[in-house]
Design an enzyme around this catalytic site. Structure first.
Site, PDB file in Angstrom:
ATOM      1  N   SER B  14      78.258  39.133  34.979  1.00  0.00           N
ATOM      2  CA  SER B  14      77.019  38.872  34.623  1.00  0.00           C
ATOM      3  C   SER B  14      75.887  39.206  35.792  1.00  0.00           C
ATOM      4  O   SER B  14      74.989  39.576  35.711  1.00  0.00           O
ATOM      5  CB  SER B  14      77.121  37.310  34.270  1.00  0.00           C
ATOM      6  OG  SER B  14      75.748  36.818  33.747  1.00  0.00           O
ATOM      7  N   ARG B  37      70.379  33.347  38.772  1.00  0.00           N
ATOM      8  CA  ARG B  37      71.097  32.054  38.320  1.00  0.00           C
ATOM      9  C   ARG B  37      70.160  31.891  37.246  1.00  0.00           C
ATOM     10  O   ARG B  37      70.229  31.151  36.093  1.00  0.00           O
ATOM     11  CB  ARG B  37      71.367  31.083  39.074  1.00  0.00           C
ATOM     12  CG  ARG B  37      72.463  31.164  40.020  1.00  0.00           C
ATOM     13  CD  ARG B  37      73.455  29.931  40.072  1.00  0.00           C
ATOM     14  NE  ARG B  37      74.802  30.411  40.211  1.00  0.00           N
ATOM     15  CZ  ARG B  37      75.827  30.534  39.609  1.00  0.00           C
ATOM     16  NH1 ARG B  37      75.647  30.048  38.465  1.00  0.00           N
ATOM     17  NH2 ARG B  37      76.850  30.985  39.689  1.00  0.00           N
ATOM     18  N   HIS B  40      70.401  34.376  34.374  1.00  0.00           N
ATOM     19  CA  HIS B  40      71.674  34.024  33.852  1.00  0.00           C
ATOM     20  C   HIS B  40      71.610  32.827  32.995  1.00  0.00           C
ATOM     21  O   HIS B  40      71.944  33.000  31.878  1.00  0.00           O
ATOM     22  CB  HIS B  40      72.557  33.910  34.939  1.00  0.00           C
ATOM     23  CG  HIS B  40      74.166  33.503  34.658  1.00  0.00           C
ATOM     24  ND1 HIS B  40      74.674  34.529  33.967  1.00  0.00           N
ATOM     25  CD2 HIS B  40      74.643  32.071  34.753  1.00  0.00           C
ATOM     26  CE1 HIS B  40      76.132  33.618  33.798  1.00  0.00           C
ATOM     27  NE2 HIS B  40      76.046  32.510  34.381  1.00  0.00           N
TER      28      HIS B  40
END
Lengths: 211, 211
Positions: B14, B37, B40
Site C-alpha cells: 500500500s 497513512r 491509506h
C-alpha cells in the site's frame, strides 16, 4: 466566529447541499437517503457515481433490521459508528471479533489477517444478518468465500473496505456475487464511517416508516 | 480467489502504491509517513494536495507523545481508531466525553453540539495535549475559541472534521490560527479514520526512532 451550532440544522443544511449532486441519477427516495449519508460521512460528493447497490439491498436490509437481526463488523470502528441504541430498539446487536484473543491466535497461526479470521469464526451466525465491512478487503473476500463455499446466507452485505491492496477487487467481487444483496463503493475509497453511515441510514429509514 | 492475506505485505504494498503520489512535493521523511497513512486510511490519493500542516506540527506532537501526553477526541470513532496500546507504551491515554451524560445535558441546555460541549468541559486539561478531531466542525471551532479566549495551549491540534457545514471553514481557521501546531485537510473531506491515522503515524514514527 459565526457558525451553525444546532445538530438538526447542521444535518438539514448538509442534506440540502448534497441533494443537487444526486439529481438526475434516477434514485428512489430510500436510495437518496443512503447515498446522502455516505456522502455526508465522507465529506465527498465524488462518492455519488461510485456507489453500487443491488436493487433489493435496502429493502432486504430494512426487513432484517426491523425483525431484529444482528450486525457483524470487521473492525471496532464500524461497530463504534453504528447507532447501537437504534439497533437495540429493533432487537439487534453489533458483533466484532477483531480484538478477540482466539481470533488473533488463529490469524497468526494461519498467516491471515485478524478480520479474515474473525469472519471465519462468525461462520453460520452470519445467516440472516447484516455484515458491515469498512476496513479490510480480506474480510470481504472471506465473507464471499463463506457464501460461495459454505452456503452462508447473510441478508445484506455492506462491503465498503478501503485502500489500495485488494479493496477495489473485493468490492467488485461483491457487486458480481449474484446471490446476496449488497451495498458497496467502486474503487479504493471507503472506510468505517462510510459503512456505518450506510447501515445507520437504513435504520433511520425504518424509523421514518414508523413515524 | 488470489489476494494478499498477510498484514505486513498489505501495508508495505500500500505504501509503495502511495509513494509516487507524494513525489515532488518536497516532503521530509516524517511528513511522508503522515501523508501516507492519511491517504491509506481514506483510500484516496486526492488527499495529497489537500493536507496542510504547520512546520513544527509533527515534531511537537512527537515530543509530547514521547513524554506521555494524553489525547482528547471529539467522537468515539476517533478514540477507537487511535492505537491505544502504543499510546499507553508512552504513558498516554485517550479521552472522549461525547457520550458523557453531563455533556449531553449541557449541549441540550445551551443548544450546541455535544462534541462542542465536550471540548468546553475538557478545558484546561487540553494544555500540552494532542487534540484529535475527526467529525465535528463545532468541536474544532470551540477548541480554537478556547485557545484564543481562554489561553488553552494544546501541543498540537489534529483537526480533520468532515462535511459540508462548517468543516472547511473550521479547518481554514485552524490553519490560520498562528499559535498552535496543527495538521488538517483543506475542504470538506476528512473523518475519524483520517484523524486517527495522522495520530497513529506520529506514534509509529517514535517507535522507528527507538528501533
Amino acid at each position: 466566529m459565526e457558525f451553525i451550532k444546532k445538530p438538526m440544522d447542521i444535518e438539514t443544511r448538509s442534506m440540502e447541499i448534497i441533494a443537487p449532486h444526486l439529481a438526475g441519477m434516477g434514485l428512489d427516495e430510500k436510495a437518496v437517503k443512503v447515498y446522502s449519508r455516505i456522502i455526508h460521512a465522507a465529506g465527498d460528493v465524488e462518492y455519488a457515481p461510485l456507489i453500487r447497490m443491488s436493487d433489493d439491498a435496502i429493502d432486504k436490509a430494512m426487513a432484517s433490521l426491523r425483525s431484529g437481526c444482528d450486525i457483524y463488523t470487521d473492525v471496532e470502528m464500524v461497530r463504534t459508528g453504528i447507532n447501537k441504541r437504534k439497533l437495540a430498539s429493533f432487537g439487534g446487536q453489533v458483533h466484532c471479533l477483531i480484538a478477540d484473543p482466539s481470533v488473533a491466535e488463529t490469524a497468526k497461526k494461519q498467516g491471515i489477517t485478524r478480520s479474515m479470521a474473525a469472519m471465519r469464526q462468525f461462520g453460520r451466525s452470519l445467516d440472516g444478518s447484516i455484515i458491515a465491512i469498512g476496513n479490510a478487503p480480506t474480510a470481504l473476500f472471506e465473507v464471499l468465500r463463506l457464501v460461495e463455499e459454505e452456503g452462508i446466507r447473510p441478508s445484506c452485505i455492506v462491503g465498503i473496505p478501503v485502500g489500495f491492496v485488494g479493496a477495489a477487487d473485493s468490492k467488485q467481487a461483491l457487486a458480481e456475487n449474484g446471490r446476496i444483496p449488497y451495498i458497496t463503493v467502486k474503487g479504493t475509497k471507503g472506510g468505517s464511517p462510510i459503512a456505518a453511515a450506510a447501515v445507520n441510514a437504513m435504520m433511520y429509514l425504518i424509523n421514518n416508516d414508523r413515524g
